[in-house]
Design an enzyme around this catalytic site. Sequence first.
Site, PDB file in Angstrom:
ATOM      1  N   GLY A 146     -11.871  -4.870 -37.817  1.00 44.62           N
ATOM      2  CA  GLY A 146     -11.806  -5.822 -37.125  1.00 44.62           C
ATOM      3  C   GLY A 146     -10.725  -5.687 -35.694  1.00 44.62           C
TER       4      GLY A 146
ATOM      5  CG  HIS B 295     -11.683  -0.471 -33.234  1.00 45.02           C
ATOM      6  ND1 HIS B 295     -10.126  -1.708 -31.768  1.00 45.02           N
ATOM      7  CD2 HIS B 295     -10.808  -0.214 -33.846  1.00 45.02           C
ATOM      8  CE1 HIS B 295     -10.013  -1.690 -33.123  1.00 45.02           C
ATOM      9  NE2 HIS B 295      -9.892  -1.057 -34.144  1.00 45.02           N
TER      10      HIS B 295
ATOM     11  CB  SER C 117      -5.219  -4.539 -33.888  1.00 44.88           C
ATOM     12  OG  SER C 117      -6.413  -3.745 -33.553  1.00 44.88           O
TER      13      SER C 117
END
Length: 282
Positions: free
Chosen positions: A31, A37, A188
């Site tokens: 996530g 991504h 991230s």
Amino acid sequence: MRTLREIPALREALGDARRRGDRIALVPTMGNLHEGHLALVEAARERAEVVIATIFVNPMQFGAGEDLDAYPRTLEEDQARLEAAGCDLLFAPDVTTLYARPLEAQTRIVVPEVTEGLCGASRPGHFDGVSTIVGMLFNLVQPDLACFGEKDYQQLAVIRRMVADLHFPIEIVGVPIVRAEDGLALSSRNGYLSPEERATAPRLHRTLCELRDALEADGDIEATLAAGTRRLEEAGFVPDYLELRAADLGPVTPTTREAVLLAAARLGTTRLIDNLTLTLPR
Ligand code: PAF
């Protein structure tokens, strides 16, 4: 795009796709999605009729004192990004859905050799967590192919080895690193950087580029790597490793041509990794 939280719903949705004879591509993530991504989703989209992404912050791959609790969880934004990128299904299970037992009692997949050194040395057990969760997702989704970023070079090598050793009938697609305009590899964890650290962070990639140029021009390997470590330290990094390996992560020998420079370094409390492939002269 449908978001599925439970295994039976996942199996049902994938059963429909399989009955249609669709190719299924898997994009595993934790996530907090960025352009890197989305490049994985795009690569999956180009190769399959059905794209399934997963979001699971996998506790088994975090060591004691690492950022498991702080790891950014941004499900709603992630759903919107995946939908816009053309993802068909999102599997976002809770921890207890995948790990029914306490982690220490949980069956694991351990990949030897390729997990040794580099990130495997400074993050003991990390790759056991990665191979276990990826193996579990492969088993649940049974995709035709799965896409992983080349930024996590050692992770990609670990997954390729696991797939070969365990005979998973899955094509592994490595997707090139996506970088910010200043060269910083998207991650991230870049969100943890202070403005000053963010300004320094691209020096990691720049240093790797300088080392690549020196090595391709027949520079001495040891001296070049030592100079690179010094340059990173002078810029304010605390290097964890800076290594040259053969492209398959074996040692560099006099016959090695295709090689990879790999680095991990801390900037404040943030650990950044990056790599660059190169061709050594004869
Ligand atoms: O690269 C990642 O985001 C994770 O290590 C992965 C492959 C999704 C496994 O948790």
